[in-house]
Motif scaffolding. Structure first.
Motif, PDB file in Angstrom:
ATOM      1  N   GLU A  72       0.830  -1.200   0.000  1.00  0.00           N
ATOM      2  CA  GLU A  72       0.000   0.000   0.000  1.00  0.00           C
ATOM      3  C   GLU A  72       0.868   1.254   0.000  1.00  0.00           C
ATOM      4  O   GLU A  72       0.613   2.196  -0.765  1.00  0.00           O
ATOM      5  N   GLU A  73       1.878   1.280   0.856  1.00  0.00           N
ATOM      6  CA  GLU A  73       2.704   2.483   0.960  1.00  0.00           C
ATOM      7  C   GLU A  73       3.486   2.745  -0.325  1.00  0.00           C
ATOM      8  O   GLU A  73       3.621   3.894  -0.757  1.00  0.00           O
ATOM      9  N   ILE A  74       4.012   1.702  -0.951  1.00  0.00           N
ATOM     10  CA  ILE A  74       4.719   1.904  -2.209  1.00  0.00           C
ATOM     11  C   ILE A  74       3.737   2.252  -3.320  1.00  0.00           C
ATOM     12  O   ILE A  74       4.023   3.070  -4.196  1.00  0.00           O
ATOM     13  N   GLY A  75       2.534   1.661  -3.270  1.00  0.00           N
ATOM     14  CA  GLY A  75       1.503   1.970  -4.254  1.00  0.00           C
ATOM     15  C   GLY A  75       1.070   3.423  -4.223  1.00  0.00           C
ATOM     16  O   GLY A  75       0.608   3.959  -5.234  1.00  0.00           O
ATOM     17  N   ARG A  76       1.212   4.091  -3.079  1.00  0.00           N
ATOM     18  CA  ARG A  76       0.898   5.527  -3.000  1.00  0.00           C
ATOM     19  C   ARG A  76       1.802   6.339  -3.913  1.00  0.00           C
ATOM     20  O   ARG A  76       1.430   7.417  -4.393  1.00  0.00           O
ATOM     21  N   LEU A 249      -5.082   0.188  -3.212  1.00  0.00           N
ATOM     22  CA  LEU A 249      -5.478   1.060  -2.106  1.00  0.00           C
ATOM     23  C   LEU A 249      -4.499   2.225  -1.969  1.00  0.00           C
ATOM     24  O   LEU A 249      -4.911   3.371  -1.749  1.00  0.00           O
ATOM     25  N   GLY A 250      -3.207   1.924  -2.106  1.00  0.00           N
ATOM     26  CA  GLY A 250      -2.226   3.000  -2.052  1.00  0.00           C
ATOM     27  C   GLY A 250      -2.449   4.014  -3.148  1.00  0.00           C
ATOM     28  O   GLY A 250      -2.357   5.234  -2.924  1.00  0.00           O
ATOM     29  N   LEU A 251      -2.749   3.539  -4.345  1.00  0.00           N
ATOM     30  CA  LEU A 251      -3.040   4.440  -5.467  1.00  0.00           C
ATOM     31  C   LEU A 251      -4.266   5.300  -5.160  1.00  0.00           C
ATOM     32  O   LEU A 251      -4.268   6.511  -5.406  1.00  0.00           O
ATOM     33  N   ALA A 252      -5.320   4.685  -4.638  1.00  0.00           N
ATOM     34  CA  ALA A 252      -6.543   5.429  -4.322  1.00  0.00           C
ATOM     35  C   ALA A 252      -6.274   6.494  -3.264  1.00  0.00           C
ATOM     36  O   ALA A 252      -6.786   7.624  -3.357  1.00  0.00           O
ATOM     37  N   GLN A 253      -5.476   6.157  -2.257  1.00  0.00           N
ATOM     38  CA  GLN A 253      -5.128   7.131  -1.221  1.00  0.00           C
ATOM     39  C   GLN A 253      -4.373   8.309  -1.824  1.00  0.00           C
ATOM     40  O   GLN A 253      -4.638   9.475  -1.491  1.00  0.00           O
ATOM     41  N   ALA A 254      -3.441   8.019  -2.723  1.00  0.00           N
ATOM     42  CA  ALA A 254      -2.684   9.087  -3.373  1.00  0.00           C
ATOM     43  C   ALA A 254      -3.591   9.969  -4.214  1.00  0.00           C
ATOM     44  O   ALA A 254      -3.448  11.206  -4.230  1.00  0.00           O
ATOM     45  N   ALA A 255      -4.545   9.359  -4.924  1.00  0.00           N
ATOM     46  CA  ALA A 255      -5.481  10.133  -5.748  1.00  0.00           C
ATOM     47  C   ALA A 255      -6.334  11.054  -4.884  1.00  0.00           C
ATOM     48  O   ALA A 255      -6.607  12.207  -5.260  1.00  0.00           O
ATOM     49  N   ARG A 351      -1.858   9.385 -14.535  1.00  0.00           N
ATOM     50  CA  ARG A 351      -1.144   8.121 -14.374  1.00  0.00           C
ATOM     51  C   ARG A 351      -1.916   7.189 -13.449  1.00  0.00           C
ATOM     52  O   ARG A 351      -2.004   5.981 -13.700  1.00  0.00           O
ATOM     53  N   PHE A 352      -2.477   7.748 -12.386  1.00  0.00           N
ATOM     54  CA  PHE A 352      -3.280   6.913 -11.485  1.00  0.00           C
ATOM     55  C   PHE A 352      -4.421   6.244 -12.248  1.00  0.00           C
ATOM     56  O   PHE A 352      -4.704   5.061 -12.052  1.00  0.00           O
TER      57      PHE A 352
END
Length: 380
Positions: A72-76, A249-255, A351-352
């Motif tokens: 998750e953290e790297i996916g952010r 999930l990490g991507l969604a959090q970043a978005a 990109r997300f």
């Protein structure tokens, strides 16, 4: 969700690594689609590549929840880089732990524990995607060897992997029976890497065609019993699918974070766009979905880690389907919140959006997972 002190420390450490070591590589990965090979050593030295190797074999002895926290953290920061975290879990460690002999574990797991071993999973074929039973690659027994012929497609890391988890048919016909699974050294004569696929997103996580042309391997490359490969495949995918959800999930959090920051800075009609109710509703919906996805993910991984696998297949499909759908929805809304800038590569939300789509497709399309969930519910 309540995490242990060790898991909280892991999250903090991985977040720092993602910001300091991964983020500077993202722009180049997008532009050149280059595999960030320098991250192998970074992740390996920190135990992130080989998280699932048990302590008795020299590994960190991680569990599913810890793997998901890291991904998750790297996916952010980068969905592509998050696929490298715990890379060899599905292609090497989990198959060995669940189906390998003691001799096979002793041979491969200490090597994986060093943190430099990459693996690939060769299941998909041109006519066998969601329908694993349609596999045509064959493995013919010849004395103390198997001779393998066939083709695989969409194999991530195929050109970089040290080992490949290969699914092939050891008996004629179609259907689930007769599929076996092998652990193959990618330097074996007869392995030929085909074209690198050109993808919409997840750049830096390369995907290839692979051909097997009279490849001869020792019989002890077989994992489990001959003909039990489909069962092995389903078990391994069930354990790995929550980690796919974690990356999403990490991507969604970043978005969500990018949208919040943009909405507070961007001004229209003399006001911040965050002050308009239409934008507030979008942000609220995005936040609710992300929080629901996080709760489902970690309540499920903690149940699985506790040893209760009665609902493993159900939870695995629910988590993979729901969280990856949420990531796609949140990424799309992030583009909308950013307006024209959301369509520009100047901001990361485009990109997300491109990256999020793939996780709805790989490891079983979300339509297939809805079928699995329904069948689990009605008892089929």
């Amino acid at each position: 969700m309540k995490f242990t002190e060790e898991q909280d420390m892991l999250r903090d450490m991985v977040r720092r690594v993602a910001e300091e070591q991964v983020r500077p590589l993202v722009a180049e990965m997008e532009e050149t689609k280059r595999f960030p090979e320098e991250l192998v050593a970074v992740f390996g030295d920190l135990g992130l590549l080989q998280m699932w190797v048990p302590e008795e074999y020299g590994g960190p002895g991680g569990d599913l929840t810890s793997v998901c926290i890291a991904k998750e953290e790297i996916g952010r920061v980068s969905l592509a880089a998050s696929t490298l975290c715990a890379n060899n879990s599905i292609g090497l460690i989990l198959p060995l732990l669940h189906f390998g002999t003691e001799a096979q574990k002793a041979r491969y797991l200490p090597e994986a524990a060093h943190g430099r071993t990459l693996s690939a999973v060769a299941i998909t074929e041109p006519e066998a995607g969601s329908d694993v039973s349609a596999i045509r690659t064959t493995a013919r027994r010849d004395g103390d060897s198997y001779v393998i012929n066939g083709q695989k497609s969409w194999i991530t890391w195929a050109a970089q992997a040290n080992y490949m988890l290969l699914f092939a048919r050891t008996s004629v016909g179609r259907g689930h029976d007769g599929i076996s699974v092998f652990l193959v050294d990618t330097k074996t004569p007869g392995v030929r890497i085909g074209r690198k696929e050109t993808k919409m997103g997840r750049h830096g996580s390369p995907t290839y065609q692979v051909f097997f042309e009279n490849m001869r391997i020792d019989a002890d490359c077989l994992l489990g019993e001959e003909g039990s490969g489909f069962k092995a495949c389903m078990r391994i995918l069930d354990l790995n699918r929550p980690s796919v959800a974690a990356s999403s999930l990490g991507l969604a959090q970043a978005a969500l974070e990018e949208s919040l920051n943009y909405a507070k800075d961007r001004r229209q009609f003399g006001r911040r766009i965050a002050d308009f109710q239409a934008i507030q509703f979008k942000l609220a919906d995005m936040a609710m979905k992300v929080e629901a996805a996080r709760t489902l993910l970690y309540s499920s991984t903690q149940e699985i880690d506790a040893g209760d696998t009665a609902r493993l297949t159900l939870l695995s499909s629910m988590v993979k389907c729901f969280v990856t759908d949420v990531a796609m929805e949140v990424a799309l809304e992030a583009v909308q919140v950013h307006g024209a800038y959301g369509y520009s590569t100047e901001y990361p939300v485009e990109r997300f959006m491109r990256d999020a789509k793939l996780n709805q497709i790989l490891e079983g399309t979300n339509e297939i997972h809805r079928v699995i969930i329904a069948r689990q519910l009605i008892g089929r």
